[in-house]
Design a protein around this motif. Structure first.
Motif, PDB file in Angstrom:
ATOM      1  N   ARG A  71       0.845  -1.196   0.000  1.00  0.00           N
ATOM      2  CA  ARG A  71       0.000   0.000   0.000  1.00  0.00           C
ATOM      3  C   ARG A  71       0.883   1.250   0.000  1.00  0.00           C
ATOM      4  NH1 ARG A  71      -2.534  -3.857   3.113  1.00  0.00           N
ATOM      5  NH2 ARG A  71      -1.218  -3.361   4.900  1.00  0.00           N
ATOM      6  N   PHE A  72       0.783   2.022  -1.090  1.00  0.00           N
ATOM      7  CA  PHE A  72       1.517   3.272  -1.223  1.00  0.00           C
ATOM      8  C   PHE A  72       0.552   4.447  -1.056  1.00  0.00           C
ATOM      9  CE2 PHE A  72       4.024   0.321  -3.874  1.00  0.00           C
ATOM     10  CZ  PHE A  72       5.280   0.498  -3.325  1.00  0.00           C
ATOM     11  N   VAL A  73       1.045   5.522  -0.411  1.00  0.00           N
ATOM     12  CA  VAL A  73       0.259   6.752  -0.259  1.00  0.00           C
ATOM     13  C   VAL A  73       1.070   7.919  -0.809  1.00  0.00           C
ATOM     14  CG1 VAL A  73      -0.681   8.413   1.391  1.00  0.00           C
ATOM     15  CG2 VAL A  73      -1.099   5.993   1.723  1.00  0.00           C
ATOM     16  N   TRP A  74       0.427   8.708  -1.659  1.00  0.00           N
ATOM     17  CA  TRP A  74       0.982   9.987  -2.114  1.00  0.00           C
ATOM     18  C   TRP A  74       0.074  11.072  -1.569  1.00  0.00           C
ATOM     19  CZ3 TRP A  74      -0.424  14.486  -4.396  1.00  0.00           C
ATOM     20  CH2 TRP A  74       0.571  15.296  -4.975  1.00  0.00           C
ATOM     21  N   LEU A  75       0.634  12.106  -0.972  1.00  0.00           N
ATOM     22  CA  LEU A  75      -0.219  13.164  -0.438  1.00  0.00           C
ATOM     23  C   LEU A  75       0.428  14.520  -0.631  1.00  0.00           C
ATOM     24  CD1 LEU A  75       0.049  13.318   3.424  1.00  0.00           C
ATOM     25  CD2 LEU A  75       1.155  11.499   2.186  1.00  0.00           C
ATOM     26  N   GLY A  76      -0.433  15.519  -0.871  1.00  0.00           N
ATOM     27  CA  GLY A  76       0.067  16.870  -1.034  1.00  0.00           C
ATOM     28  C   GLY A  76      -0.810  17.686  -1.960  1.00  0.00           C
ATOM     29  N   ARG A  77      -0.315  18.859  -2.281  1.00  0.00           N
ATOM     30  CA  ARG A  77      -1.004  19.761  -3.196  1.00  0.00           C
ATOM     31  C   ARG A  77      -0.782  19.282  -4.627  1.00  0.00           C
ATOM     32  NH1 ARG A  77       1.492  23.750  -1.566  1.00  0.00           N
ATOM     33  NH2 ARG A  77       3.063  24.000  -3.194  1.00  0.00           N
ATOM     34  N   MET A  78      -1.840  19.207  -5.402  1.00  0.00           N
ATOM     35  CA  MET A  78      -1.745  18.713  -6.775  1.00  0.00           C
ATOM     36  C   MET A  78      -1.360  19.856  -7.703  1.00  0.00           C
ATOM     37  SD  MET A  78      -4.975  16.108  -6.966  1.00  0.00           S
ATOM     38  CE  MET A  78      -5.171  14.786  -5.759  1.00  0.00           C
ATOM     39  N   SER A  79      -0.074  20.184  -7.719  1.00  0.00           N
ATOM     40  CA  SER A  79       0.450  21.245  -8.559  1.00  0.00           C
ATOM     41  C   SER A  79       1.751  20.745  -9.186  1.00  0.00           C
ATOM     42  CB  SER A  79       0.669  22.527  -7.745  1.00  0.00           C
ATOM     43  OG  SER A  79       1.442  22.262  -6.595  1.00  0.00           O
ATOM     44  N   PRO A  80       2.212  21.371 -10.275  1.00  0.00           N
ATOM     45  CA  PRO A  80       3.321  20.797 -11.055  1.00  0.00           C
ATOM     46  C   PRO A  80       4.572  20.487 -10.252  1.00  0.00           C
ATOM     47  CG  PRO A  80       2.266  22.564 -12.289  1.00  0.00           C
ATOM     48  CD  PRO A  80       1.642  22.575 -10.918  1.00  0.00           C
ATOM     49  N   GLU A  81       4.947  21.388  -9.321  1.00  0.00           N
ATOM     50  CA  GLU A  81       6.202  21.168  -8.600  1.00  0.00           C
ATOM     51  C   GLU A  81       6.159  19.941  -7.692  1.00  0.00           C
ATOM     52  OE1 GLU A  81       3.658  23.663  -5.900  1.00  0.00           O
ATOM     53  OE2 GLU A  81       4.084  23.595  -8.052  1.00  0.00           O
ATOM     54  N   LYS A  82       4.972  19.465  -7.362  1.00  0.00           N
ATOM     55  CA  LYS A  82       4.859  18.270  -6.514  1.00  0.00           C
ATOM     56  C   LYS A  82       4.998  16.976  -7.310  1.00  0.00           C
ATOM     57  CE  LYS A  82       3.980  20.478  -2.611  1.00  0.00           C
ATOM     58  NZ  LYS A  82       4.848  20.371  -1.421  1.00  0.00           N
ATOM     59  N   ARG A  83       4.902  17.069  -8.641  1.00  0.00           N
ATOM     60  CA  ARG A  83       5.160  15.960  -9.558  1.00  0.00           C
ATOM     61  C   ARG A  83       4.221  14.761  -9.345  1.00  0.00           C
ATOM     62  NH1 ARG A  83       9.912  13.517  -9.462  1.00  0.00           N
ATOM     63  NH2 ARG A  83      10.058  13.238 -11.718  1.00  0.00           N
ATOM     64  N   LEU A  84       2.926  15.057  -9.202  1.00  0.00           N
ATOM     65  CA  LEU A  84       1.943  13.970  -9.107  1.00  0.00           C
ATOM     66  C   LEU A  84       1.830  13.220 -10.437  1.00  0.00           C
ATOM     67  CD1 LEU A  84      -0.392  12.352  -7.881  1.00  0.00           C
ATOM     68  CD2 LEU A  84      -1.911  14.265  -8.430  1.00  0.00           C
ATOM     69  N   LEU A  85       1.778  13.933 -11.549  1.00  0.00           N
ATOM     70  CA  LEU A  85       1.601  13.271 -12.847  1.00  0.00           C
ATOM     71  C   LEU A  85       2.771  12.345 -13.177  1.00  0.00           C
ATOM     72  CD1 LEU A  85      -0.012  16.121 -14.994  1.00  0.00           C
ATOM     73  CD2 LEU A  85      -1.099  14.445 -13.490  1.00  0.00           C
ATOM     74  N   PRO A  86       4.028  12.758 -12.975  1.00  0.00           N
ATOM     75  CA  PRO A  86       5.123  11.797 -13.172  1.00  0.00           C
ATOM     76  C   PRO A  86       5.016  10.582 -12.251  1.00  0.00           C
ATOM     77  CG  PRO A  86       5.981  14.018 -13.195  1.00  0.00           C
ATOM     78  CD  PRO A  86       4.538  14.125 -12.784  1.00  0.00           C
ATOM     79  N   PHE A  87       4.510  10.779 -11.036  1.00  0.00           N
ATOM     80  CA  PHE A  87       4.323   9.642 -10.127  1.00  0.00           C
ATOM     81  C   PHE A  87       3.320   8.652 -10.708  1.00  0.00           C
ATOM     82  CE2 PHE A  87       1.503   8.034  -6.635  1.00  0.00           C
ATOM     83  CZ  PHE A  87       2.327   6.992  -6.239  1.00  0.00           C
ATOM     84  N   LEU A  88       2.199   9.154 -11.207  1.00  0.00           N
ATOM     85  CA  LEU A  88       1.188   8.264 -11.776  1.00  0.00           C
ATOM     86  C   LEU A  88       1.722   7.554 -13.018  1.00  0.00           C
ATOM     87  CD1 LEU A  88      -1.956  10.538 -11.331  1.00  0.00           C
ATOM     88  CD2 LEU A  88      -1.245   8.606  -9.900  1.00  0.00           C
TER      89      LEU A  88
END
Length: 396
Positions: free
Chosen positions: A226-243
């Motif tokens: 089980r992995f958790v990613w948390l934070g503000r969904m903005s470019p510098e947080k790099r959510l899209l590269p994570f997905l």
């Protein structure tokens, strides 16, 4: 305290300021927080400790706002703070309009400033602004006008020169990590008396931590990693590269994404395109205590920004709860010390490979264990005691 954003809005600095207020008040101090008034459905209720300055929303979701620093705001702040009693120390925890307003207030009233640098301005502007060079020049011009007569201008043209000018008007400068304090020192961002930057971690609420530890699982619940990613969904947080890395890794795991922001729609579209609706679940914005519960129940927290964070709160929260982390930023890994998988570089493929290694270690029962001393060093009570020592020094 002066902030760029209302402390009831999303963000690590805001969480930290709320905690600081609570523990300072618990120790018998009076705290007033000056920040832009919130807008929209999450606008905060009245609180005597909040001075909500007139503001305009600056993001599409109306989560964040700005206040124009100047004479009108100065008069508003003076009147509001006069009703709160005398002030001993101004603690600026801002980099933009909040910092300008706070330093102007301190200069008018002859008060010492403790300035906590939460933002690596050059990297932040580069990550979020379409014309970063122009934005920085405008920002420095704004600062020059707002602080005229308070502190001399800095001839530099980069983000460090912008921070140096605030530091030169401060009795003490602090940073939320040793690695950011070191960078500030290297670039001459030091207090007016030449004293080096003091690192004081942002902490975690003692009571909430103890409750999360008491409620958390004592042994791992069987099932997929089980992995958790948390934070503000903005470019510098790099959510899209994570997905994208989740898709490339192809691991049989559960992935929970906690938070919200401007990139949420793009993230959901990417999930559909990659066919990741099964492993990836969007939990939305959660209360802080519930977020900690989710972290405690996870096998790993994933940290994906690189070069942007000045501390990286989520991995310290995870370590305090005994949860290891997948860390993309080597500075954060160096600060944490142990109990994590380090991503070797900022590429999607490197993150994907690290997720595969982590999933394999978790399944095998060989995941790294966080340093137990982090839990005590990260408690807000210890962080407040350290900051009060700084307040007492600058008052003297």
């Amino acid at each position: 305290m002066f902030g760029d954003q209302h402390v009831e809005s999303l963000g690590g600095a805001q969480v930290s300021m709320r905690l600081q207020r609570r523990f300072l008040e618990r120790a018998g101090h009076t705290v007033t927080i000056v920040a832009p008034r919130m807008h929209g459905p999450r606008a905060s209720a009245a609180d005597a400790a909040y001075v909500d300055t007139p503001s305009i929303p600056i993001t599409p979701d109306r989560e964040y706002a700005m206040t124009w620093p100047g004479g009108r705001t100065d008069r508003f702040v003076d009147a509001a703070l006069a009703r709160r009693g005398s002030v001993d120390v101004v603690h600026v925890q801002a980099d933009f309009w909040g910092a300008l307003t706070g330093h102007r207030f301190a200069a008018r009233h002859g008060l010492p400033v403790v300035h906590t640098m939460h933002n690596r301005v050059d990297v932040g502007i580069q990550a979020t602004a379409p014309l970063p060079g122009l934005v920085l020049r405008v920002l420095k011009g704004w600062q020059r006008r707002a602080l005229r007569g308070i502190v001399a201008a800095d001839a530099g043209r980069d983000g460090w020169s912008y921070l140096r000018r605030f530091a030169a008007a401060s009795a003490a400068v602090t940073a939320p990590s040793a690695h950011f304090a070191r960078r500030l020192d290297e670039h001459g961002v030091i207090a007016a008396d030449g004293s080096p930057v003091v690192d004081v971690w942002n902490g975690i609420d003692d009571d909430v931590l103890d409750a999360a530890l008491a409620a958390g699982p004592r042994e791992r619940v069987p099932g997929r990693p089980r992995f958790v990613w948390l934070g503000r969904m903005s470019p510098e947080k790099r959510l899209l590269p994570f997905l994208e890395a989740v898709g490339e890794a192809g691991v049989d795991a559960e992935v929970e994404v906690i938070g919200g922001g401007a990139q949420e729609k793009a993230a959901r579209r990417l999930i559909e395109r990659l066919g990741l609706q099964d492993p990836v679940v969007f939990a939305g914005r959660l209360p802080y205590a519930e977020t900690l519960r989710r972290i405690a129940g996870a096998d790993a927290v994933v940290q994906t920004s690189v070069g942007f964070e000045t501390q990286g709160m989520t991995v310290f929260e995870a370590a305090s709860l005994g949860t290891p982390a997948v860390i993309s930023d080597p500075d954060i890994g160096g600060e944490l010390g142990s109990g994590f998988w380090q991503v070797p570089d900022a590429s999607v493929s490197a993150l994907a490979e690290t997720l595969r290694i982590a999933a394999s270690d978790i399944a095998a029962g060989t995941a790294p264990v966080p340093d137990p001393s982090v839990r005590e060093r990260f408690r807000q009570s210890s962080r407040t005691a350290a900051m009060v020592g700084i307040y007492e020094r600058v008052r003297g």
